[in-house]
Design a protein around this motif. Structure first.
Motif, PDB file in Angstrom:
ATOM      1  N   UNK A 188      -2.608  -1.897 -16.950  1.00  0.00           N
ATOM      2  CA  UNK A 188      -1.435  -3.031 -16.327  1.00  0.00           C
ATOM      3  C   UNK A 188      -0.246  -2.059 -15.266  1.00  0.00           C
ATOM      4  N   UNK A 189      -0.028  -1.082 -15.665  1.00  0.00           N
ATOM      5  CA  UNK A 189       1.191  -0.370 -14.788  1.00  0.00           C
ATOM      6  C   UNK A 189       0.349   0.107 -13.502  1.00  0.00           C
ATOM      7  N   UNK A 190      -0.053  -0.696 -12.648  1.00  0.00           N
ATOM      8  CA  UNK A 190      -0.346  -0.350 -11.279  1.00  0.00           C
ATOM      9  C   UNK A 190      -0.329  -1.508 -10.364  1.00  0.00           C
ATOM     10  N   UNK A 191      -0.532  -1.280  -9.109  1.00  0.00           N
ATOM     11  CA  UNK A 191      -0.515  -2.536  -8.082  1.00  0.00           C
ATOM     12  C   UNK A 191      -1.744  -3.423  -8.342  1.00  0.00           C
ATOM     13  N   UNK A 192      -1.788  -4.692  -8.334  1.00  0.00           N
ATOM     14  CA  UNK A 192      -2.850  -5.380  -8.715  1.00  0.00           C
ATOM     15  C   UNK A 192      -2.385  -6.863  -8.234  1.00  0.00           C
ATOM     16  N   UNK A 193      -3.729  -7.697  -8.047  1.00  0.00           N
ATOM     17  CA  UNK A 193      -3.525  -9.037  -7.905  1.00  0.00           C
ATOM     18  C   UNK A 193      -3.718  -9.714  -9.388  1.00  0.00           C
ATOM     19  N   UNK A 194      -3.129 -10.698  -9.575  1.00  0.00           N
ATOM     20  CA  UNK A 194      -3.270 -11.507 -11.049  1.00  0.00           C
ATOM     21  C   UNK A 194      -3.588 -12.987 -10.702  1.00  0.00           C
ATOM     22  N   UNK A 223       3.009  -6.512  -8.558  1.00  0.00           N
ATOM     23  CA  UNK A 223       3.279  -5.313  -8.121  1.00  0.00           C
ATOM     24  C   UNK A 223       4.192  -4.548  -8.883  1.00  0.00           C
ATOM     25  N   UNK A 224       4.752  -5.392  -9.702  1.00  0.00           N
ATOM     26  CA  UNK A 224       5.897  -4.848 -10.719  1.00  0.00           C
ATOM     27  C   UNK A 224       5.368  -4.549 -12.146  1.00  0.00           C
ATOM     28  N   UNK A 225       3.986  -4.239 -12.128  1.00  0.00           N
ATOM     29  CA  UNK A 225       3.524  -3.520 -13.541  1.00  0.00           C
ATOM     30  C   UNK A 225       3.689  -4.835 -14.667  1.00  0.00           C
ATOM     31  N   UNK A 226       3.467  -6.015 -14.510  1.00  0.00           N
ATOM     32  CA  UNK A 226       3.755  -7.040 -15.509  1.00  0.00           C
ATOM     33  C   UNK A 226       2.390  -6.984 -16.284  1.00  0.00           C
ATOM     34  N   UNK A 227       2.678  -6.958 -17.732  1.00  0.00           N
ATOM     35  CA  UNK A 227       1.472  -7.356 -18.655  1.00  0.00           C
ATOM     36  C   UNK A 227       1.331  -8.788 -18.883  1.00  0.00           C
ATOM     37  N   UNK A 285      -8.192  -1.355   2.249  1.00  0.00           N
ATOM     38  CA  UNK A 285      -7.743  -2.828   2.683  1.00  0.00           C
ATOM     39  C   UNK A 285      -6.506  -3.348   1.907  1.00  0.00           C
ATOM     40  N   UNK A 286      -5.391  -3.954   2.543  1.00  0.00           N
ATOM     41  CA  UNK A 286      -4.304  -4.165   1.781  1.00  0.00           C
ATOM     42  C   UNK A 286      -4.364  -5.413   0.828  1.00  0.00           C
ATOM     43  N   UNK A 287      -3.582  -5.395  -0.267  1.00  0.00           N
ATOM     44  CA  UNK A 287      -3.899  -6.331  -1.298  1.00  0.00           C
ATOM     45  C   UNK A 287      -3.378  -7.857  -0.660  1.00  0.00           C
ATOM     46  N   UNK A 288      -2.725  -7.785   0.272  1.00  0.00           N
ATOM     47  CA  UNK A 288      -2.373  -9.248   0.961  1.00  0.00           C
ATOM     48  C   UNK A 288      -3.399  -9.701   1.545  1.00  0.00           C
ATOM     49  N   UNK A 289      -4.132  -8.889   2.146  1.00  0.00           N
ATOM     50  CA  UNK A 289      -5.319  -9.322   3.035  1.00  0.00           C
ATOM     51  C   UNK A 289      -6.271  -9.911   2.149  1.00  0.00           C
TER      52      UNK A 289
END
Length: 490
Positions: free
Chosen positions: A344-350, A365-369, A385-389
């Motif tokens: 959970x504690x890393x940048x990601x898409x949810x 991007x705030x490590x939310x569980x 590639x960027x997560x926003x892309x």
């Protein structure tokens, strides 16, 4: 006759000569039925194994499609083929999940090889039965092999009782087209489109050489606590070191230290391009910097007395989880199913697991569980590639069209954002930073607009246009994705 009737071997048996002498010839040989019509029982293999374990073993010996997580209804289809004449016309109403679920893999192989289905009326998300939550189709089938299927899919809430009698609404889909689409997809799923342009669009997007599976390391599900109303607490207030929370199991307000409580998202809090603002925390009794070692009761008592008091107050409830299974564990407040805890504690898409009208994916991007009704997407380390892309593409109408045609149907015509449905989606193998920038700029504008509750419809339409251009879709193919294309015969 009397000897057979009184013989224990034949007790409760089915004797063709007595029940259906018409299906035998003058020599007593089985010839078959002229017509087989049925609404076979729908039963998953798990239920078969539970209620009739011996029959399950027999089914697996007799029926080709009785493999893996099969459905009993599919075996009745095979049975109908076996007992029908070659010239027979047969009709079944049965679940259409056989088209794309893993449980239908062996059945699809059987159907593709035999080319048995002549016509298919697909009810989509329309509920046909008043007292059963199941999604069905009507198949007309025979032993005679065909080049293809006459197919009609009814839109959600459509007047299918009238449409089903409109022969011009049924479009011819060749078995070759169905097989080609399955090959492109990478499985034996039957991906059926209402028109030729749909198949062409599907082939077009698969000209891209990468996929979600090749670009993302993992798409993982959230924490299974086994008792959310004990572990997941609503935050009323917070200080630098503590939370004031409500425990749902008895609505008591307590105070706990922040150390072992993580901001926690529920499914409905994950919206399309939404700002994540968790209102809850989850009790997370693990030390991430120590290989996920469970925090001891003694350490809590000495250094985190508020959290320890919370544990002691609800000790009985913690131990009751999973019918007392938790009480037998080495640590009774640990998770029974500790999956994905270090992810959970890393940048990601949810993403919301079940989406009704469009994808609901956003940046995390705030490590939310999060709960099991949320999935998170983590890029591979080598993915530039960027997560926003990626967020722009995944929230596009092209992704939604893809899932509508390849994913399983859920209530309200919703779709599930689950790993096995997402991984096959094609992505460009490489794209420069300059080519990504227009997508990123639009995502930034949407995120900013969401903060002020402003409409983002026009901005999302611009993203769709960028995605269509990226995949090289023609105007006719764009119309198919948008649901505006009229049906044409293949």
């Amino acid at each position: 006759i009397e000897d057979i009737k009184n013989n224990v071997v034949y007790k409760n048996a089915f004797e063709w000569r007595f029940e259906f002498p018409e299906v035998l010839n003058d020599d007593g040989d089985f010839v078959g039925f002229d017509v087989v019509i049925g609404n076979p029982p729908y039963m998953r293999v798990q239920d078969i194994e539970k209620t009739q374990p011996q029959q399950k073993l027999l089914y697996e010996q007799i029926y080709r499609s009785a493999k893996g997580a099969f459905d009993l209804a599919n075996l009745f289809f095979e049975l109908a083929i076996n007992i029908a004449k070659t010239s027979a016309s047969n009709a079944y109403i049965f679940p259409h999940k056989f088209l794309n679920t893993d449980s239908g893999t062996a059945f699809r192989d059987y159907l593709t090889e035999g080319k048995y289905i002549d016509k298919l009326a697909h009810f989509g998300a329309n509920m046909i039965f008043d007292n059963a939550d199941t999604y069905t189709c009507i198949a007309l089938f025979s032993k005679t092999q065909n080049d293809g299927i006459r197919f009609q899919r009814f839109p959600f809430k459509a007047n299918y009782k009238e449409l089903i009698f409109e022969e011009t609404n049924f479009q011819f889909l060749s078995y070759e087209s169905i097989k080609n689409a399955a090959t492109i997809y990478g499985a034996n799923n039957w991906i059926l489109f209402d028109n030729e342009v749909g198949f062409r669009t599907f082939e077009k997007i698969y000209q891209q050489k990468a996929s979600i599976k090749t670009k993302f390391e993992d798409i993982f599900q959230g924490i299974a606590t086994s008792k959310d109303d004990l572990y997941v607490l609503e935050v009323l207030a917070e200080t630098e070191n503590a939370y004031q929370v409500v425990v749902p199991i008895d609505n008591q307000t307590i105070e706990v230290e922040k150390q072992f409580f993580k901001p926690f998202l529920m499914g409905k809090e994950v919206q399309r391009f939404g700002m994540l603002q968790p209102k809850r925390v989850v009790f997370f009794p693990y030390q991430l910097d120590n290989n996920l070692e469970i925090v001891s009761e003694n350490e809590l008592q000495v250094h985190f007395p508020l959290t320890h008091r919370y544990l002691m107050r609800y000790e009985k409830e913690f131990k009751k989880r999973e019918n007392g299974k938790a009480a037998k564990m080495k640590c009774w407040y640990a998770y029974i199913y500790p999956k994905n805890l270090n992810k959970f504690e890393q940048p990601k898409l949810s993403s919301m697991e079940i989406c009704a009208n469009h994808p609901n994916v956003t940046l995390n991007l705030d490590n939310f569980y999060h709960s099991t009704t949320v999935y998170s997407w983590v890029k591979k380390e080598e993915t530039p590639e960027d997560y926003k892309y990626f967020l722009a593409i995944i929230n596009s109408s092209l992704m939604w069209w893809f899932l509508k045609n390849t994913g399983d149907t859920l209530q309200g015509d919703a779709r599930r954002f689950k790993t096995n449905y997402l991984n096959p989606f094609p992505l460009p193998a490489a794209i420069s930073a300059a080519e990504q920038q227009p997508f990123i700029d639009l995502v930034d504008k949407i995120l900013l607009a969401k903060q002020s509750n402003n409409s983002t419809t026009d901005l999302e339409a611009q993203i769709d246009n960028l995605v269509f251009e990226l995949y090289g879709l023609t105007a006719a193919e764009v119309a198919v994705v948008a649901g505006e294309q009229q049906s044409t015969t293949i």
